[in-house]
Write a protein that holds these residues in place. Structure first.
Motif, PDB file in Angstrom:
ATOM      1  N   LEU A   1       4.769  18.723   3.879  1.00  6.67           N
ATOM      2  CA  LEU A   1       4.944  20.084   4.367  1.00  6.67           C
ATOM      3  C   LEU A   1       4.115  21.064   3.545  1.00  6.67           C
ATOM      4  CD1 LEU A   1       6.501  21.839   6.410  1.00  6.67           C
ATOM      5  CD2 LEU A   1       8.240  22.117   4.672  1.00  6.67           C
ATOM      6  N   LEU A   2       4.132  20.897   2.244  1.00  9.63           N
ATOM      7  CA  LEU A   2       3.388  21.792   1.367  1.00  9.63           C
ATOM      8  C   LEU A   2       1.880  21.656   1.588  1.00  9.63           C
ATOM      9  CD1 LEU A   2       3.611  23.854  -0.955  1.00  9.63           C
ATOM     10  CD2 LEU A   2       3.407  21.929  -2.514  1.00  9.63           C
ATOM     11  N   SER A   3       1.377  20.432   1.626  1.00 12.36           N
ATOM     12  CA  SER A   3      -0.066  20.251   1.787  1.00 12.36           C
ATOM     13  C   SER A   3      -0.515  20.599   3.205  1.00 12.36           C
ATOM     14  CB  SER A   3      -0.475  18.826   1.427  1.00 12.36           C
ATOM     15  OG  SER A   3       0.209  17.904   2.235  1.00 12.36           O
TER      16      SER A   3
ATOM     17  N   ILE B   1      -1.649  15.925   8.934  1.00 13.99           N
ATOM     18  CA  ILE B   1      -0.760  15.618   7.805  1.00 13.99           C
ATOM     19  C   ILE B   1       0.691  15.921   8.180  1.00 13.99           C
ATOM     20  CG2 ILE B   1      -0.110  16.355   5.482  1.00 13.99           C
ATOM     21  CD1 ILE B   1      -3.056  16.564   4.852  1.00 13.99           C
ATOM     22  N   LEU B   2       0.905  16.989   8.930  1.00 14.35           N
ATOM     23  CA  LEU B   2       2.270  17.358   9.307  1.00 14.35           C
ATOM     24  C   LEU B   2       2.847  16.467  10.398  1.00 14.35           C
ATOM     25  CD1 LEU B   2       2.003  21.238   9.326  1.00 14.35           C
ATOM     26  CD2 LEU B   2       3.299  19.841   7.734  1.00 14.35           C
ATOM     27  N   VAL B   3       2.023  16.021  11.341  1.00 12.47           N
ATOM     28  CA  VAL B   3       2.538  15.372  12.545  1.00 12.47           C
ATOM     29  C   VAL B   3       2.567  13.851  12.460  1.00 12.47           C
ATOM     30  CG1 VAL B   3       2.111  15.078  15.015  1.00 12.47           C
ATOM     31  CG2 VAL B   3       1.892  17.324  13.979  1.00 12.47           C
ATOM     32  N   VAL B   4       1.528  13.234  11.918  1.00 19.11           N
ATOM     33  CA  VAL B   4       1.430  11.774  11.921  1.00 19.11           C
ATOM     34  C   VAL B   4       2.493  11.199  10.991  1.00 19.11           C
ATOM     35  CG1 VAL B   4      -0.051   9.802  11.383  1.00 19.11           C
ATOM     36  CG2 VAL B   4      -0.996  11.803  12.486  1.00 19.11           C
TER      37      VAL B   4
ATOM     38  N   VAL C   1       0.850  -1.188   0.000  1.00 20.33           N
ATOM     39  CA  VAL C   1       0.000   0.000   0.000  1.00 20.33           C
ATOM     40  C   VAL C   1       0.882   1.233   0.000  1.00 20.33           C
ATOM     41  CG1 VAL C   1      -1.777   1.246   1.265  1.00 20.33           C
ATOM     42  CG2 VAL C   1      -1.769  -1.245   1.274  1.00 20.33           C
ATOM     43  N   LYS C   2       0.631   2.114  -0.960  1.00 12.71           N
ATOM     44  CA  LYS C   2       1.407   3.343  -1.054  1.00 12.71           C
ATOM     45  C   LYS C   2       0.838   4.375  -0.078  1.00 12.71           C
ATOM     46  CE  LYS C   2       3.089   6.715  -4.308  1.00 12.71           C
ATOM     47  NZ  LYS C   2       3.090   7.231  -5.626  1.00 12.71           N
ATOM     48  N   PRO C   3       1.675   5.086   0.684  1.00 16.01           N
ATOM     49  CA  PRO C   3       1.161   6.098   1.609  1.00 16.01           C
ATOM     50  C   PRO C   3       0.378   7.175   0.869  1.00 16.01           C
ATOM     51  CG  PRO C   3       3.480   5.667   2.054  1.00 16.01           C
ATOM     52  CD  PRO C   3       3.124   4.937   0.793  1.00 16.01           C
ATOM     53  N   LEU C   4      -0.535   7.825   1.597  1.00 13.60           N
ATOM     54  CA  LEU C   4      -1.456   8.787   1.000  1.00 13.60           C
ATOM     55  C   LEU C   4      -0.736   9.926   0.299  1.00 13.60           C
ATOM     56  CD1 LEU C   4      -4.385   9.664   0.639  1.00 13.60           C
ATOM     57  CD2 LEU C   4      -4.227  10.832   2.832  1.00 13.60           C
ATOM     58  N   PHE C   5       0.296  10.485   0.904  1.00 15.02           N
ATOM     59  CA  PHE C   5       1.005  11.606   0.305  1.00 15.02           C
ATOM     60  C   PHE C   5       2.358  11.194  -0.251  1.00 15.02           C
ATOM     61  CE2 PHE C   5      -2.079  13.598   3.019  1.00 15.02           C
ATOM     62  CZ  PHE C   5      -2.604  14.536   2.167  1.00 15.02           C
TER      63      PHE C   5
END
Length: 86
Positions: free
Chosen positions: A25-27, A73-76, A13-17
């Motif tokens: 960082l951008l998103s 998105i930044l922390v996990v 499974v490919k990670p979401l981002f």
């Protein structure tokens, strides 16, 4: 014929981002800035002394949820959200 052990293995499974820090960082920063922009509308009218309406409260709640999404998105860490098999 029975399938070999290669056929029983699920596809990775490919990670979401994509797992790259620049994408995260951008998103994440983009979502935090969007939350700030969404929050500024009702906040500006409340600073003028206008009592908040239900629409303003809903907009503030939506801004908080968008900001929380950006922080997640930044922390996990990448891969943490993948399902772990026992």
């Amino acid at each position: 014929m029975e399938p070999g052990p290669e056929a029983a293995r699920p596809a990775p499974v490919k990670p979401l981002f994509g797992g790259c820090w620049s994408c995260r960082l951008l998103s994440g920063a983009g979502l935090l800035l969007a939350a700030l922009w969404i929050y500024q509308g009702p906040r500006r009218s409340m600073k003028r002394g206008v009592p908040p309406s239900m629409a303003a409260i809903a907009q503030i709640t939506f801004a908080i949820s968008v900001g929380t999404w950006g922080v997640v998105i930044l922390v996990v860490p990448v891969g943490e959200q993948l399902r772990k098999n026992p």
